[in-house]
Scaffold this motif. Structure first.
Motif, PDB file in Angstrom:
ATOM      1  N   GLY A 134       5.333  17.772  12.077  1.00 48.91           N
ATOM      2  CA  GLY A 134       5.247  18.502  10.831  1.00 48.91           C
ATOM      3  C   GLY A 134       5.679  18.386   9.449  1.00 48.91           C
ATOM      4  N   GLU A 135       6.579  17.452   9.044  1.00 53.59           N
ATOM      5  CA  GLU A 135       7.132  17.141   8.099  1.00 53.59           C
ATOM      6  C   GLU A 135       5.947  15.959   7.318  1.00 53.59           C
ATOM      7  OE1 GLU A 135      11.459  15.337   5.417  1.00 53.59           O
ATOM      8  OE2 GLU A 135      11.156  16.051   6.961  1.00 53.59           O
ATOM      9  N   ILE A 136       5.403  16.339   6.352  1.00 54.55           N
ATOM     10  CA  ILE A 136       4.782  14.833   5.841  1.00 54.55           C
ATOM     11  C   ILE A 136       5.633  13.734   4.304  1.00 54.55           C
ATOM     12  CG2 ILE A 136       2.019  14.130   4.721  1.00 54.55           C
ATOM     13  CD1 ILE A 136       1.891  15.578   7.169  1.00 54.55           C
ATOM     14  N   VAL A 137       5.071  12.668   4.687  1.00 61.24           N
ATOM     15  CA  VAL A 137       6.376  12.176   3.958  1.00 61.24           C
ATOM     16  C   VAL A 137       5.500  11.154   3.531  1.00 61.24           C
ATOM     17  CG1 VAL A 137       8.145  12.818   4.745  1.00 61.24           C
ATOM     18  CG2 VAL A 137       7.416  10.609   5.584  1.00 61.24           C
ATOM     19  N   TYR A 138       5.517  10.497   2.360  1.00 58.55           N
ATOM     20  CA  TYR A 138       5.031   9.150   2.291  1.00 58.55           C
ATOM     21  C   TYR A 138       6.309   7.813   1.553  1.00 58.55           C
ATOM     22  CZ  TYR A 138       0.769  12.513   2.119  1.00 58.55           C
ATOM     23  OH  TYR A 138      -0.225  13.313   1.971  1.00 58.55           O
ATOM     24  N   GLY A 139       5.514   7.300   1.803  1.00 59.29           N
ATOM     25  CA  GLY A 139       5.618   5.465   1.148  1.00 59.29           C
ATOM     26  C   GLY A 139       5.350   4.509   0.613  1.00 59.29           C
ATOM     27  N   LYS A 140       5.916   4.054  -0.236  1.00 60.04           N
ATOM     28  CA  LYS A 140       5.809   2.489  -1.348  1.00 60.04           C
ATOM     29  C   LYS A 140       6.342   1.629  -0.228  1.00 60.04           C
ATOM     30  CE  LYS A 140       8.439   3.890  -4.224  1.00 60.04           C
ATOM     31  NZ  LYS A 140       9.036   4.704  -3.720  1.00 60.04           N
ATOM     32  N   PRO A 141       6.003   0.341  -1.014  1.00 58.70           N
ATOM     33  CA  PRO A 141       6.237  -0.796  -0.856  1.00 58.70           C
ATOM     34  C   PRO A 141       7.584  -0.848  -0.904  1.00 58.70           C
ATOM     35  CG  PRO A 141       4.039  -1.655  -1.899  1.00 58.70           C
ATOM     36  CD  PRO A 141       4.465   0.630  -2.014  1.00 58.70           C
ATOM     37  N   GLY A 142       9.113  -0.992  -0.454  1.00 60.99           N
ATOM     38  CA  GLY A 142       9.923  -0.831   0.230  1.00 60.99           C
ATOM     39  C   GLY A 142      10.980   0.257   0.597  1.00 60.99           C
ATOM     40  N   ASP A 143       9.476   1.098   0.634  1.00 62.80           N
ATOM     41  CA  ASP A 143      10.373   2.205   1.868  1.00 62.80           C
ATOM     42  C   ASP A 143      10.666   2.184   2.814  1.00 62.80           C
ATOM     43  OD1 ASP A 143      10.693   3.583  -0.920  1.00 62.80           O
ATOM     44  OD2 ASP A 143       8.438   4.735  -0.284  1.00 62.80           O
ATOM     45  N   LEU A 144      11.495   2.884   3.867  1.00 67.78           N
ATOM     46  CA  LEU A 144      11.481   3.158   5.408  1.00 67.78           C
ATOM     47  C   LEU A 144      11.488   4.525   5.916  1.00 67.78           C
ATOM     48  CD1 LEU A 144      12.419   1.094   7.542  1.00 67.78           C
ATOM     49  CD2 LEU A 144      14.681   2.064   7.370  1.00 67.78           C
ATOM     50  N   ILE A 145      10.315   4.267   6.957  1.00 71.80           N
ATOM     51  CA  ILE A 145      10.197   6.408   7.499  1.00 71.80           C
ATOM     52  C   ILE A 145      10.877   5.659   8.011  1.00 71.80           C
ATOM     53  CG2 ILE A 145       8.127   7.284   7.683  1.00 71.80           C
ATOM     54  CD1 ILE A 145       6.709   5.923   5.816  1.00 71.80           C
ATOM     55  N   PHE A 146      11.652   6.665   9.095  1.00 73.09           N
ATOM     56  CA  PHE A 146      12.150   6.898  10.495  1.00 73.09           C
ATOM     57  C   PHE A 146      11.090   7.420  11.059  1.00 73.09           C
ATOM     58  CE2 PHE A 146      16.109   8.392  12.952  1.00 73.09           C
ATOM     59  CZ  PHE A 146      16.348   7.953  13.672  1.00 73.09           C
ATOM     60  N   LYS A 147      10.777   6.995  12.328  1.00 72.29           N
ATOM     61  CA  LYS A 147      10.412   7.992  13.441  1.00 72.29           C
ATOM     62  C   LYS A 147      11.225   7.898  14.544  1.00 72.29           C
ATOM     63  CE  LYS A 147       7.268   5.019  13.365  1.00 72.29           C
ATOM     64  NZ  LYS A 147       5.847   4.747  12.103  1.00 72.29           N
ATOM     65  N   PRO A 148      12.412   9.238  14.403  1.00 71.78           N
ATOM     66  CA  PRO A 148      13.145   9.133  16.243  1.00 71.78           C
ATOM     67  C   PRO A 148      12.801   9.308  17.822  1.00 71.78           C
ATOM     68  CG  PRO A 148      13.643  10.708  14.965  1.00 71.78           C
ATOM     69  CD  PRO A 148      12.924  10.203  13.907  1.00 71.78           C
ATOM     70  N   GLY A 192       0.993  -1.666  -0.260  1.00 72.19           N
ATOM     71  CA  GLY A 192      -0.022   0.079   0.383  1.00 72.19           C
ATOM     72  C   GLY A 192       0.832   1.043   0.468  1.00 72.19           C
ATOM     73  N   ARG A 193      -0.462   2.634   0.543  1.00 70.97           N
ATOM     74  CA  ARG A 193       0.620   3.791   0.440  1.00 70.97           C
ATOM     75  C   ARG A 193       0.757   4.331   1.159  1.00 70.97           C
ATOM     76  NH1 ARG A 193      -1.099   9.341  -1.535  1.00 70.97           N
ATOM     77  NH2 ARG A 193       1.336  10.477  -2.034  1.00 70.97           N
ATOM     78  N   VAL A 194       1.663   4.214   2.569  1.00 68.52           N
ATOM     79  CA  VAL A 194       1.587   4.531   4.063  1.00 68.52           C
ATOM     80  C   VAL A 194       2.184   6.500   3.809  1.00 68.52           C
ATOM     81  CG1 VAL A 194       2.567   4.359   5.900  1.00 68.52           C
ATOM     82  CG2 VAL A 194       2.181   2.913   5.073  1.00 68.52           C
ATOM     83  N   GLY A 195       1.364   7.377   4.830  1.00 74.37           N
ATOM     84  CA  GLY A 195       1.696   9.044   4.931  1.00 74.37           C
ATOM     85  C   GLY A 195       2.377   9.162   6.359  1.00 74.37           C
ATOM     86  N   ALA A 196       3.000   9.681   6.447  1.00 74.19           N
ATOM     87  CA  ALA A 196       3.380   9.664   8.463  1.00 74.19           C
ATOM     88  C   ALA A 196       3.779  10.775   7.869  1.00 74.19           C
ATOM     89  CB  ALA A 196       4.765   8.851   8.303  1.00 74.19           C
ATOM     90  N   ASP A 197       3.426  11.767   9.251  1.00 78.94           N
ATOM     91  CA  ASP A 197       3.759  13.555   9.922  1.00 78.94           C
ATOM     92  C   ASP A 197       4.912  12.541  10.822  1.00 78.94           C
ATOM     93  OD1 ASP A 197       3.563  16.019  11.285  1.00 78.94           O
ATOM     94  OD2 ASP A 197       1.654  16.416  10.849  1.00 78.94           O
ATOM     95  N   LEU A 198       6.199  13.512  10.115  1.00 79.74           N
ATOM     96  CA  LEU A 198       7.205  13.651  10.873  1.00 79.74           C
ATOM     97  C   LEU A 198       7.797  14.771  11.731  1.00 79.74           C
ATOM     98  CD1 LEU A 198       9.182  10.972   8.731  1.00 79.74           C
ATOM     99  CD2 LEU A 198       7.847  10.946  10.881  1.00 79.74           C
ATOM    100  N   TRP A 241       7.709  14.163  17.598  1.00 79.07           N
ATOM    101  CA  TRP A 241       6.269  14.069  17.184  1.00 79.07           C
ATOM    102  C   TRP A 241       6.022  13.532  16.195  1.00 79.07           C
ATOM    103  CZ3 TRP A 241       3.034  14.529  21.210  1.00 79.07           C
ATOM    104  CH2 TRP A 241       3.135  15.582  22.108  1.00 79.07           C
ATOM    105  N   HIS A 242       4.855  12.151  16.359  1.00 78.68           N
ATOM    106  CA  HIS A 242       4.915  11.574  14.957  1.00 78.68           C
ATOM    107  C   HIS A 242       3.492  10.646  14.838  1.00 78.68           C
ATOM    108  CE1 HIS A 242       6.875   8.599  17.258  1.00 78.68           C
ATOM    109  NE2 HIS A 242       5.636   7.870  16.262  1.00 78.68           N
ATOM    110  N   THR A 243       3.313  10.488  13.578  1.00 81.33           N
ATOM    111  CA  THR A 243       1.797   9.421  13.684  1.00 81.33           C
ATOM    112  C   THR A 243       2.268   9.459  11.927  1.00 81.33           C
ATOM    113  OG1 THR A 243      -0.195   9.285  14.191  1.00 81.33           O
ATOM    114  CG2 THR A 243       0.076  11.045  12.705  1.00 81.33           C
ATOM    115  N   PHE A 244       1.382   7.610  11.749  1.00 80.10           N
ATOM    116  CA  PHE A 244       1.242   7.460  10.498  1.00 80.10           C
ATOM    117  C   PHE A 244       0.164   7.215   9.639  1.00 80.10           C
ATOM    118  CE2 PHE A 244       2.480   4.431  12.967  1.00 80.10           C
ATOM    119  CZ  PHE A 244       2.038   2.970  12.451  1.00 80.10           C
ATOM    120  N   TRP A 245      -0.540   6.672   8.422  1.00 79.28           N
ATOM    121  CA  TRP A 245      -1.644   6.183   8.501  1.00 79.28           C
ATOM    122  C   TRP A 245      -1.711   5.334   6.568  1.00 79.28           C
ATOM    123  CZ3 TRP A 245       0.013  10.979   8.521  1.00 79.28           C
ATOM    124  CH2 TRP A 245       0.482  11.746   7.177  1.00 79.28           C
TER     125      TRP A 245
END
Length: 146
Positions: free
Chosen positions: A50-64, A42-48, A68-72
């Protein structure tokens, strides 16, 4: 999938399936662990922070830790991520939240209290804005009242 007991406390792996347009949770931050979301499907969004990023299969989203963060799920099809938690321990929070939700005993004060036990903060006031801005649903309905 793998909890802290199996890894000597170094890492935990948790699979998160997400329904279409589902918000995983309110903005939150951890004080003890870093999280990495590896997109499996699928397609995953994340608020890191205040920065909005999107990931697709194979992508890695880092949340240190400390951010503050969330994802959807940012798509109209199911999505899945593999959550890598380091060090391990926070996977037990997910287990407890799942159990409470299944019995109808999960509410914002309980979630905030439980998160605090794991060194995390939760901002339920972020829910209405996240839901509206990204056209999402949270827990099969509107955001909970505070």
């Amino acid at each position: 999938m793998i909890d802290g007991a199996e890894s000597g406390g170094g890492v935990a792996l948790v699979e998160h399936p997400m329904d279409p347009r589902a918000l995983a949770g309110p903005m939150h931050r951890h004080s003890r662990e870093d999280e990495y979301s590896y997109v499996l499907e699928g397609r995953v969004g994340a608020d890191l922070g205040g920065e909005i990023v999107y990931g697709k299969p194979g992508d890695l989203i880092f949340k240190p830790r400390g951010q503050w963060h969330t994802f959807w799920n940012a798509g109209d099809e199911p999505a899945r991520i593999l959550e890598i938690i380091s060090p391990a321990g926070f996977e037990k929070f997910f287990d407890q939240i799942t159990d409470l939700a299944a019995t109808g005993r999960l509410d914002p004060p309980t979630m905030v209290s439980l998160a605090a036990e794991y060194g995390a903060e939760v901002d339920f006031e972020s829910l209405p804005g996240l839901v509206a801005k990204h056209n999402l649903v949270f827990m099969d309905g509107p955001p909970p009242e505070r």
